[in-house]
Design an enzyme around this catalytic site. Sequence first.
Site, PDB file in Angstrom:
ATOM      1  CB  CYS A  20      32.405  44.841  39.117  1.00 27.22           C
ATOM      2  SG  CYS A  20      33.587  46.456  39.615  1.00 27.22           S
ATOM      3  CB  CYS A  62      40.449  43.583  36.335  1.00 31.43           C
ATOM      4  SG  CYS A  62      39.010  44.314  35.856  1.00 31.43           S
ATOM      5  CB  CYS A  63      41.125  44.953  41.513  1.00 30.97           C
ATOM      6  SG  CYS A  63      39.564  44.040  41.802  1.00 30.97           S
ATOM      7  CB  CYS A 105      33.787  40.328  40.570  1.00 32.79           C
ATOM      8  SG  CYS A 105      35.113  40.392  38.938  1.00 32.79           S
ATOM      9  CB  CYS A 122      38.854  45.323  45.154  1.00 31.38           C
ATOM     10  SG  CYS A 122      38.762  46.723  46.411  1.00 31.38           S
TER      11      CYS A 122
HETATM   12  S1  SF4 Z   1      35.771  43.601  41.142  1.00 35.12           S
HETATM   13 FE1  SF4 Z   1      35.974  42.680  39.038  1.00 35.12          FE
HETATM   14  S2  SF4 Z   1      35.478  43.972  37.150  1.00 35.12           S
HETATM   15 FE2  SF4 Z   1      35.407  44.982  39.090  1.00 35.12          FE
HETATM   16  S3  SF4 Z   1      37.658  46.024  38.992  1.00 35.12           S
HETATM   17 FE3  SF4 Z   1      37.796  44.182  40.173  1.00 35.12          FE
HETATM   18  S4  SF4 Z   1      38.114  42.204  38.761  1.00 35.12           S
HETATM   19 FE4  SF4 Z   1      37.370  44.289  37.720  1.00 35.12          FE
END
Ligand code: SF4
Length: 245
Positions: free
Chosen positions: A198, A116-117, A201, A224
């Site tokens: 985010c 995701c990151c 998280c 991240c």
């Molecule tokens: S902080 Fe969380 S929601 Fe944001 S990009 Fe990374 S895993 Fe995804």
Amino acid sequence: MTLTPQEIEEKNIEFESATPQEILRWTMDTFCPNLAMSSSFQTQSVPLLHMVNAIQPKMRIYFLDTGMHFWDTLFFREHLEQIWGLNIVDLYPDEKWRTVLRYFGTEMPETDPNLCCYIRKVQPMQKAMEGLDAWITGIRRDQTENRAHAKFLEYKRDGLLRVAPLLNWSADDIWNYIAEHNLPTHPLPYTQYPSIGCKPCTRAISPGESERAGRWKGKDKTECGLHTEMFNKTQLSDEDFKFKS
Ligand code: SF4
């Protein structure tokens, strides 16, 4: 413009006793216009944004619009853009990655936060940084174990120089600067949210917990990937994933 290892070493020694403004002026004199900064637009971002804007008001400031921010962060980003006239460039995942997010985006922070990151942060930032020589960030040594060993100037494996003018600052230094210059702060209370990423998280911290304890709470993850080599191009590229838009 590329610095030699010896030049980097000499500057890193010199910068241990320099002010952030001195480091910023040298960085801008050396690398502009092939230079940008990134910001997550939280309270601890404010002093560096204020300093950069005072020295080089046209500086490109990258903001990763992950689609997962607190509305408070988006509001604060807008507010600072309006009152200071910042040159903010919003970064988004590529269309082919947006296809992946359409199917798995909601669950991904929980099921695969590293991927995701990568999709929402690392890949857009890598793309935006192509062709640049240097990148200004607001990381500090007191934030995490990983950052405790960072240098003011550090070449990453993709050839970009990371410049960290606030490396020696503490959270108190951040607050002292904000108070001294009467600067605005992020709407979320700093005592509970000293580090904001985010929404899925980021959790409120309890008294006594470290500044970044609320980030990816309960997971084996503290960064991240923007400030590590975790998702360097030499280790992972778009081609490693065969999703097609
Ligand atoms: S902080 Fe969380 S929601 Fe944001 S990009 Fe990374 S895993 Fe995804």
